[in-house]
Design an enzyme around this catalytic site. Structure first.
Site, mmCIF file in Angstrom:
data_model
loop_
_atom_site.group_PDB
_atom_site.id
_atom_site.type_symbol
_atom_site.label_atom_id
_atom_site.label_comp_id
_atom_site.label_asym_id
_atom_site.label_seq_id
_atom_site.Cartn_x
_atom_site.Cartn_y
_atom_site.Cartn_z
ATOM 1 N N LYS A 96 0.840 -1.201 0.000
ATOM 2 C CA LYS A 96 0.000 0.000 0.000
ATOM 3 C C LYS A 96 0.878 1.256 0.000
ATOM 4 O O LYS A 96 0.680 2.167 -0.780
ATOM 5 C CB LYS A 96 -0.906 -0.043 1.237
ATOM 6 C CG LYS A 96 -1.798 1.165 1.385
ATOM 7 C CD LYS A 96 -2.666 1.018 2.620
ATOM 8 C CE LYS A 96 -3.292 2.348 2.972
ATOM 9 N NZ LYS A 96 -4.093 2.276 4.200
ATOM 10 N N GLU B 101 10.925 -4.559 4.024
ATOM 11 C CA GLU B 101 11.026 -5.970 3.620
ATOM 12 C C GLU B 101 10.582 -6.148 2.168
ATOM 13 O O GLU B 101 11.221 -6.853 1.381
ATOM 14 C CB GLU B 101 10.134 -6.844 4.523
ATOM 15 C CG GLU B 101 10.532 -6.897 5.974
ATOM 16 C CD GLU B 101 9.885 -5.792 6.807
ATOM 17 O OE1 GLU B 101 9.538 -4.723 6.240
ATOM 18 O OE2 GLU B 101 9.736 -5.990 8.018
ATOM 19 N N GLY C 247 -4.348 -1.907 5.625
ATOM 20 C CA GLY C 247 -3.574 -3.032 5.103
ATOM 21 C C GLY C 247 -4.202 -4.373 5.436
ATOM 22 O O GLY C 247 -4.345 -5.248 4.574
ATOM 23 N N ARG C 248 -4.607 -4.548 6.701
ATOM 24 C CA ARG C 248 -5.121 -5.860 7.122
ATOM 25 C C ARG C 248 -6.542 -6.118 6.637
ATOM 26 O O ARG C 248 -7.117 -7.161 6.896
ATOM 27 C CB ARG C 248 -5.006 -6.002 8.639
ATOM 28 C CG ARG C 248 -5.595 -4.854 9.434
ATOM 29 C CD ARG C 248 -5.073 -4.890 10.874
ATOM 30 N NE ARG C 248 -5.515 -3.737 11.660
ATOM 31 C CZ ARG C 248 -4.862 -2.592 11.733
ATOM 32 N NH1 ARG C 248 -3.749 -2.413 11.042
ATOM 33 N NH2 ARG C 248 -5.306 -1.602 12.492
ATOM 34 N N GLU D 274 -3.293 -6.356 15.556
ATOM 35 C CA GLU D 274 -2.878 -5.042 15.053
ATOM 36 C C GLU D 274 -4.033 -4.053 15.206
ATOM 37 O O GLU D 274 -3.819 -2.856 15.372
ATOM 38 C CB GLU D 274 -2.428 -5.144 13.586
ATOM 39 C CG GLU D 274 -1.482 -4.025 13.177
ATOM 40 C CD GLU D 274 -0.795 -4.262 11.834
ATOM 41 O OE1 GLU D 274 0.392 -4.615 11.819
ATOM 42 O OE2 GLU D 274 -1.447 -4.087 10.799
ATOM 43 N N HIS E 275 -2.310 -32.782 19.775
ATOM 44 C CA HIS E 275 -1.138 -33.528 20.232
ATOM 45 C C HIS E 275 -0.017 -32.581 20.601
ATOM 46 O O HIS E 275 1.150 -32.966 20.632
ATOM 47 C CB HIS E 275 -0.710 -34.510 19.140
ATOM 48 C CG HIS E 275 -1.792 -35.495 18.850
ATOM 49 N ND1 HIS E 275 -1.990 -36.631 19.600
ATOM 50 C CD2 HIS E 275 -2.799 -35.467 17.941
ATOM 51 C CE1 HIS E 275 -3.049 -37.284 19.137
ATOM 52 N NE2 HIS E 275 -3.560 -36.588 18.135
ATOM 53 N N LYS F 71 10.257 -0.135 13.407
ATOM 54 C CA LYS F 71 10.778 0.215 12.082
ATOM 55 C C LYS F 71 11.868 1.279 12.216
ATOM 56 O O LYS F 71 12.923 1.189 11.585
ATOM 57 C CB LYS F 71 9.655 0.768 11.201
ATOM 58 C CG LYS F 71 8.658 -0.268 10.721
ATOM 59 C CD LYS F 71 7.673 0.380 9.762
ATOM 60 C CE LYS F 71 6.498 -0.522 9.450
ATOM 61 N NZ LYS F 71 5.425 0.140 8.719
#
Ligand code: F6P
Length: 551
Positions: free
Chosen positions: A209, A215, A270-271, A356, A387, A515
């Site tokens: 965005k 990254e 974003g999410r 977030e 398990h 950041k």
């Protein structure tokens, strides 16, 4: 609509606290025994999903009080405001209009007085054209071969939603296209992905965005180098590199042809961006018609959330249950347990969505909260978790409410696998509810032939308290519309909780500090002097990194 009165000062809050004291020692087992209709009474349906919430520590009175709380917090008006485009993200002065991306009605959606729907629809048409060209081999790579692989480069919301949905809809994939997701900044990950690919048949989608995420840009640059070092030329880049971003200028500066950039908008978080062109890798995998079905399922959930009365409103009920556990039972976590291999990425997506969004400590007006907010979201696919971590769910000192999520039919109905999977799911929530008393454990041991003294010693180890709450969400099969509805359900649950707590569910300032510091640490790792104001631990770890480069 702003909420000003303090949540915990409300007489209703005190009433809820008193009510909690009065029921906290009651066992759900007894409630089920006393009420044969409990399953039907605490049960909802919406947009193709069914929710059994009868295995919760609630009575009718609990629900009435929680629903009153929702009214007191003006939830209906806040929900309407969300859909209308009110500035619900006040710290960034933005609306949160992901619902516009799946608005199948003819209602306009206004941002700054402009209807955004024509642009939304035009973007879906562009996505359609793009998918059509790639899937019909009309848009080919630089050697004129058809694409075989798509690498989606993005992180956070520009990664988790598409990854979840494309995993969930694997049975709908076009088998000629492989989709790879590159998110982490880790040389091993990119190496492992690119090692198997041919640049001549690989398409890249840079998903960011902001087009400023470290990254993503690093990975994108490395992919560009790999492409140029392995046969592609600068002139071929436009055939192989596309982007989705709200920052067209930065994408162009990076070298993406303007015609290859799909838009994003400030009014989509974003999410919450799966529904935008960030969903392109998914649309390429499953086709635009299935992508539209996903949007349609989400739209149905939107309409339900917007119009259903609070007591029948699935996201609202799930939100209220969450508040009940976080704020009255003092519970700090919530487990997401999909019993479906295809839904294995759901916990990771919901972690970002919930944590977030609601990992906040001040209200919208900046006042520190005096109550807990978003829980830690965790989980994993069933039955693997049984398990591993379910032991703590059953006998640990903490309890974590669970959402069991389960399609009733499998896309791969071999033998009786699915009945076995479903039986595991149902019996886990049953065990969490029922538990095992010491008397029952003792009797079981005696029945197995153990001598009385040994049985008495062992029995306490086998006590399972039970009375541990869970929801079960179920649906016939993982179809595109169902998955759309499921994801939208959780988006609205999280939003409704944010509204109840009076916090901003749509910003994420907490990620910024990491950041900022990350850049300074990187400079130090690359040989610049370590800033004197760094704490001793960070300084020590930087020195350790530098030493170990020579080992
Ligand atoms: O983690 C912070 C965050 O801003 C997320 O909200 C977002 O989804 C992610 O980074 C990626 O951001 P972008 O799409 O701008 O690269």
């Amino acid at each position: 609509m702003a909420i000003t009165a303090s949540l915990t000062q409300s007489p209703l809050w005190q009433q809820l606290q008193q009510h909690y004291q009065s029921i906290r020692h009651q066992h759900m087992r007894d409630w089920f025994a006393a009420d044969p209709q409990r399953f039907q009474r605490f049960h909802l349906q919406a947009a193709g999903l069914s929710l059994d919430y009868s295995k919760n520590r609630i009575t009718n009175d609990t629900l009435q009080l929680l629903l009153q709380l929702a009214q007191e917090r003006n939830l209906p008006a806040q929900i309407e405001g969300l859909f209308r485009g009110d500035v619900v993200n006040r710290s960034e002065q933005r609306p949160a209009l992901h619902t516009a991306l799946r608005n199948f009605s003819d209602r306009p959606v206004l941002v700054d007085g402009q209807d955004i729907m024509p642009e939304v629809r035009a973007t879906i048409r562009r996505m359609e054209e793009f998918c059509w060209k790639i899937r019909r081999n009309q848009w080919r790579g630089y050697t004129n071969k058809a694409f075989t692989d798509v690498v989606s480069i993005g992180i956070g919301g520009s990664f988790l939603g598409p990854k979840l949905a494309s995993g969930a809809l694997k049975p709908y994939w076009d088998s000629r296209l492989n989709i790879h997701y590159l998110a982490n900044i880790d040389g091993s990950h990119i190496t492992e992905i690119l090692r198997r690919l041919d640049p001549a048949t690989t398409l890249f989608i840079i998903q960011s965005k902001s087009f400023g995420t470290q990254e993503t840009l690093k990975n994108a640059l490395a992919c560009r180098h790999w492409f140029l070092d392995n046969g592609g030329t600068e002139a071929d880049l436009a055939k192989h590199f596309t982007a989705v971003s709200s920052n067209v200028q930065k994408a162009v500066e990076f070298g993406i042809a303007e015609d290859n950039i799909f838009p994003m908008w400030d009014w989509v978080g974003g999410r919450y961006s799966l529904w935008s062109a960030i969903g392109l890798p998914l649309a390429l995998a499953v086709g635009i018609d299935n992508f539209r079905e996903l949007l349609r399922g989400a739209y149905e959930m939107d309409e339900h959330f917007r119009t259903a009365p609070l007591h029948q409103n699935m996201p609202v009920i799930m939100a209220l249950l969450g508040v009940w556990y976080v704020n009255f039972f003092d519970v700090g976590s919530h487990a997401i347990l999909p019993y479906d291999h295809y839904l294995r990425s759901l916990p990771a997506h919901l972690q970002q969505l919930d944590m977030e969004s609601n990992g906040k400590s001040v209200t919208q007006d900046g006042t520190p909260v005096d109550y807990d907010t978003g829980p830690i979201i965790w989980g994993g696919v069933g039955t693997n978790g049984q398990h591993a971590f379910h032991q703590l769910l059953h006998q640990g000192t903490h309890f974590s409410p669970c959402d069991f999520i389960m399609p009733m039919q499998s896309h791969n109905p071999i033998d009786n696998f699915h009945a076995m999977l479903v039986s595991n799911c149902l019996s886990q929530s049953q065990a969490l509810l029922q538990g095992k008393s010491e008397a029952e454990a003792l009797q079981e041991l005696l029945d197995s032939g153990m001598d009385a003294e040994a049985a008495r010693q062992l029995a306490p180890q086998k006590v399972i308290p039970g009375n541990r709450p869970s929801n079960t969400l179920y649906f016939p099969r993982s179809r595109p519309a169902t998955i759309g509805a499921l994801i939208a359900l959780y988006e609205h649950k999280v939003a409704a909780q944010g509204m109840l707590w009076g916090i901003n569910s749509f910003d994420q300032w907490g990620v910024e500090l990491g950041k900022q510091l990350g850049n300074k640490v990187l400079h130090a790792l690359e040989g610049e002097p370590v800033p004197a104001n760094f704490d001793g631990s960070t300084q020590g770890l930087i020195q350790a990194y530098l030493h170990m480069q020579h080992e």
